[in-house]
Motif scaffolding. Structure first.
Motif, mmCIF file in Angstrom:
data_model
loop_
_atom_site.group_PDB
_atom_site.id
_atom_site.type_symbol
_atom_site.label_atom_id
_atom_site.label_comp_id
_atom_site.label_asym_id
_atom_site.label_seq_id
_atom_site.Cartn_x
_atom_site.Cartn_y
_atom_site.Cartn_z
ATOM 1 N N PRO A 74 37.639 73.178 57.797
ATOM 2 C CA PRO A 74 38.815 73.128 56.924
ATOM 3 C C PRO A 74 38.763 72.003 55.889
ATOM 4 C CG PRO A 74 39.340 72.222 59.075
ATOM 5 C CD PRO A 74 37.957 72.787 59.182
ATOM 6 N N ALA A 75 39.375 72.265 54.741
ATOM 7 C CA ALA A 75 39.485 71.268 53.681
ATOM 8 C C ALA A 75 40.695 70.368 53.870
ATOM 9 C CB ALA A 75 39.555 71.959 52.317
ATOM 10 N N ASN A 98 48.666 57.967 70.800
ATOM 11 C CA ASN A 98 47.624 58.854 70.288
ATOM 12 C C ASN A 98 48.215 59.915 69.366
ATOM 13 O OD1 ASN A 98 45.615 57.505 71.672
ATOM 14 N ND2 ASN A 98 45.581 58.931 73.392
ATOM 15 N N LEU A 99 49.362 60.464 69.745
ATOM 16 C CA LEU A 99 50.009 61.483 68.920
ATOM 17 C C LEU A 99 50.513 60.886 67.610
ATOM 18 C CD1 LEU A 99 50.954 64.329 68.515
ATOM 19 C CD2 LEU A 99 52.848 63.916 70.106
ATOM 20 N N LEU A 100 51.078 59.699 67.673
ATOM 21 C CA LEU A 100 51.545 59.024 66.460
ATOM 22 C C LEU A 100 50.371 58.758 65.517
ATOM 23 C CD1 LEU A 100 53.976 57.670 65.012
ATOM 24 C CD2 LEU A 100 53.403 55.572 66.247
ATOM 25 N N ASP A 101 49.255 58.285 66.061
ATOM 26 C CA ASP A 101 48.074 58.027 65.240
ATOM 27 C C ASP A 101 47.518 59.315 64.643
ATOM 28 O OD1 ASP A 101 48.264 55.354 65.860
ATOM 29 O OD2 ASP A 101 46.629 55.355 67.333
ATOM 30 N N ALA A 102 47.554 60.394 65.409
ATOM 31 C CA ALA A 102 47.039 61.674 64.916
ATOM 32 C C ALA A 102 47.838 62.159 63.715
ATOM 33 C CB ALA A 102 47.067 62.711 66.041
ATOM 34 N N VAL A 103 49.151 61.988 63.758
ATOM 35 C CA VAL A 103 49.987 62.387 62.619
ATOM 36 C C VAL A 103 49.632 61.540 61.399
ATOM 37 C CG1 VAL A 103 52.351 62.455 61.736
ATOM 38 C CG2 VAL A 103 51.855 63.284 64.044
ATOM 39 N N ALA A 104 49.376 60.243 61.600
ATOM 40 C CA ALA A 104 48.999 59.370 60.484
ATOM 41 C C ALA A 104 47.718 59.859 59.816
ATOM 42 C CB ALA A 104 48.831 57.929 60.973
ATOM 43 N N VAL A 105 46.771 60.328 60.610
ATOM 44 C CA VAL A 105 45.526 60.849 60.045
ATOM 45 C C VAL A 105 45.765 62.182 59.349
ATOM 46 C CG1 VAL A 105 43.199 61.670 60.610
ATOM 47 C CG2 VAL A 105 44.107 59.625 61.717
ATOM 48 N N ALA A 106 46.628 63.018 59.917
ATOM 49 C CA ALA A 106 46.885 64.343 59.352
ATOM 50 C C ALA A 106 47.510 64.287 57.967
ATOM 51 C CB ALA A 106 47.783 65.151 60.296
ATOM 52 N N VAL A 107 48.188 63.196 57.633
ATOM 53 C CA VAL A 107 48.811 63.086 56.307
ATOM 54 C C VAL A 107 48.042 62.139 55.390
ATOM 55 C CG1 VAL A 107 51.122 63.624 57.159
ATOM 56 C CG2 VAL A 107 50.384 61.235 57.067
ATOM 57 N N HIS A 108 46.902 61.647 55.851
ATOM 58 C CA HIS A 108 46.144 60.698 55.031
ATOM 59 C C HIS A 108 45.507 61.409 53.840
ATOM 60 C CE1 HIS A 108 43.969 56.986 54.236
ATOM 61 N NE2 HIS A 108 42.884 57.716 54.043
ATOM 62 N N PRO A 109 45.698 60.918 52.633
ATOM 63 C CA PRO A 109 45.109 61.559 51.450
ATOM 64 C C PRO A 109 43.589 61.646 51.548
ATOM 65 C CG PRO A 109 46.722 59.889 50.813
ATOM 66 C CD PRO A 109 46.500 59.730 52.285
ATOM 67 N N GLY A 110 43.068 62.826 51.323
ATOM 68 C CA GLY A 110 41.625 63.016 51.346
ATOM 69 C C GLY A 110 41.049 63.370 52.696
ATOM 70 N N ALA A 111 41.827 63.215 53.752
ATOM 71 C CA ALA A 111 41.311 63.565 55.073
ATOM 72 C C ALA A 111 41.022 65.061 55.140
ATOM 73 C CB ALA A 111 42.304 63.166 56.156
ATOM 74 N N LEU A 149 44.987 53.643 58.237
ATOM 75 C CA LEU A 149 43.621 54.058 58.474
ATOM 76 C C LEU A 149 42.629 53.094 57.824
ATOM 77 C CD1 LEU A 149 45.193 56.698 59.128
ATOM 78 C CD2 LEU A 149 43.218 57.934 58.230
ATOM 79 N N ARG A 150 41.593 52.754 58.570
ATOM 80 C CA ARG A 150 40.473 51.988 58.031
ATOM 81 C C ARG A 150 39.230 52.860 58.195
ATOM 82 N NH1 ARG A 150 37.193 47.583 60.220
ATOM 83 N NH2 ARG A 150 38.597 47.386 62.015
ATOM 84 N N LEU A 151 38.776 53.430 57.095
ATOM 85 C CA LEU A 151 37.662 54.361 57.146
ATOM 86 C C LEU A 151 36.339 53.621 57.244
ATOM 87 C CD1 LEU A 151 38.718 57.053 54.513
ATOM 88 C CD2 LEU A 151 38.879 57.168 56.997
ATOM 89 N N LEU A 152 35.452 54.157 58.090
ATOM 90 C CA LEU A 152 34.136 53.580 58.287
ATOM 91 C C LEU A 152 33.028 54.536 57.859
ATOM 92 C CD1 LEU A 152 34.715 52.092 61.859
ATOM 93 C CD2 LEU A 152 34.974 50.914 59.675
ATOM 94 N N GLY A 153 33.390 55.793 57.641
ATOM 95 C CA GLY A 153 32.405 56.802 57.268
ATOM 96 C C GLY A 153 33.031 57.858 56.385
ATOM 97 N N ALA A 154 32.308 58.934 56.159
ATOM 98 C CA ALA A 154 32.765 60.012 55.278
ATOM 99 C C ALA A 154 33.390 61.136 56.098
ATOM 100 C CB ALA A 154 31.595 60.555 54.476
ATOM 101 N N TRP A 155 34.413 61.757 55.527
ATOM 102 C CA TRP A 155 35.027 62.907 56.186
ATOM 103 C C TRP A 155 34.018 64.049 56.294
ATOM 104 C CZ3 TRP A 155 39.242 61.365 58.379
ATOM 105 C CH2 TRP A 155 40.100 60.461 57.753
ATOM 106 N N PRO A 156 34.186 64.944 57.270
ATOM 107 C CA PRO A 156 33.257 66.079 57.399
ATOM 108 C C PRO A 156 33.279 66.964 56.161
ATOM 109 C CG PRO A 156 34.612 65.837 59.374
ATOM 110 C CD PRO A 156 35.188 64.914 58.344
ATOM 111 N N ALA A 157 32.157 67.606 55.888
ATOM 112 C CA ALA A 157 32.077 68.542 54.774
ATOM 113 C C ALA A 157 32.979 69.740 55.042
ATOM 114 C CB ALA A 157 30.639 68.996 54.570
ATOM 115 N N ALA A 158 33.551 70.265 53.974
ATOM 116 C CA ALA A 158 34.455 71.415 54.092
ATOM 117 C C ALA A 158 33.826 72.646 53.450
ATOM 118 C CB ALA A 158 35.798 71.107 53.435
ATOM 119 N N GLY A 159 34.263 73.810 53.932
ATOM 120 C CA GLY A 159 33.910 75.038 53.248
ATOM 121 C C GLY A 159 32.697 75.773 53.768
#
Length: 314
Positions: free
Chosen positions: A113-114, A136-149, A193-203
């Motif tokens: 998914p994109a 864990n659920l609170l953190d998951a929601v934070a990731v789900a709304v993060h721009p570019g995730a 969020l503190r990103l350490l790597g790249a998001w997975p490829a989409a599509g």
């Protein structure tokens, strides 16, 4: 699927697991019954989520050790439907820890998914003195709304893992998951969020048609075997006699196999059974070598099984 989000709406799909479990005593972290609470009850227990644009849907209610192909089909379909809604920024799936890595890898391979699809869980039931599910659920929601995730992710104990890398590495600790080759995507720290790597490829997903062409009861039969001291070909031949479509073997080291086990696996291949060679080591790939049985690359045995299932469904 479009990655542009016109809203911060997050859809929470509940499937059960320890995160929804209850025990008779708050001090009991192992004698609980999983999948007792509904997903809306989990959300109601987290004041920090009050006022956020969320939708909750109870898709299943099971202990993830009992996850099955029919639930996978239903889950993939619902995830795809919600991702197609322009107002949805991302999804969160509450799941049990036991087979979470298999479900995550399955969804990534099928959908790629994109938008973010975030699986989370807990090692302690909701009734525990120090339950880990709400954070864990609170953190998951934070990731789900993060721009570019984007992509299928796992958020657990403040760490963000990709579906390809994540493995359950401990049977009891709340820090139960790790990225197999150290490829941690990022961290969630106080909702940031503190990103350490790249998001997975989409599509590059295989698509729903791949998994909906057959009823779940008619999916290929793929089993996992283990190389060990004294391993022979008896189990391979027993599975051949019962009828099997694919075999994943968790070899020692770089996917090495005893002579007797390898001989039986080659017999299986000659009979039309697909074989993949993985490793029982916690991390690292199985390197290709001339004349060897096909390698599963860096996939763990359980993920290699998912990949082989999807290949056979083609």
């Amino acid at each position: 699927m479009s990655s542009s989000n016109n809203s911060n709406l997050v859809v929470i799909l509940g499937t059960g697991g320890t995160i929804a479990g209850r025990a008779a005593q708050a001090s009991d972290n192992v004698g609980y019954k999983a999948a007792e609470l509904g997903v809306q009850q989990l959300l109601d227990a987290i004041p920090a989520l009050a006022g956020r644009p969320l939708e909750a849907e109870q898709l299943a209610q099971l202990d993830s050790k009992d996850m099955d192909f029919a639930t996978w089909q239903k889950l993939a379909r619902r995830v795809a439907e919600h991702l197609a809604r322009p107002e949805v920024a991302g999804l969160v799936i509450t799941h049990g820890t036991d087979t979470l890595e298999e479900t995550a890898f399955f969804l990534q391979r099928v959908l790629a998914p994109a938008k973010p699809v975030v699986l989370t869980a807990a090692m302690r039931p909701a009734t525990a003195l120090q339950t880990d599910g709400p954070q864990n659920l609170l953190d998951a929601v934070a990731v789900a709304v993060h721009p570019g995730a984007r992509g299928v992710l796992t958020v657990f104990a403040g760490a963000i893992h990709s579906a390809e890398q994540v493995r359950k590495v401990h049977s009891y600790k709340v820090e139960a998951f790790a990225s197999s080759d150290g490829a941690l995507l990022g961290l969630v720290e106080e909702g940031v969020l503190r990103l350490l790597g790249a998001w997975p490829a989409a599509g590059d997903g295989l698509g729903l048609a791949r998994i909906e062409a057959r009823a779940a009861t008619a999916w290929p039969r793929v089993q996992i075997l283990l190389n060990h001291v004294g391993a022979d070909g008896a189990l391979v031949r027993a599975l051949l006699a019962q009828g099997v479509d694919g075999l994943v073997v968790a070899g020692t080291g770089n996917g090495t196999l005893s002579h007797a086990l390898e001989a039986a696996l080659r017999e299986a291949r000659s009979a039309g059974v697909k074989v993949l060679r993985s490793t029982r080591c916690d991390a690292g790939p199985v390197m290709e070598s001339a004349g060897a049985l096909p390698s599963a690359g860096a996939l763990s045995p359980v993920k290699a099984r998912v990949q082989l299932l999807l290949d056979l469904l083609a």
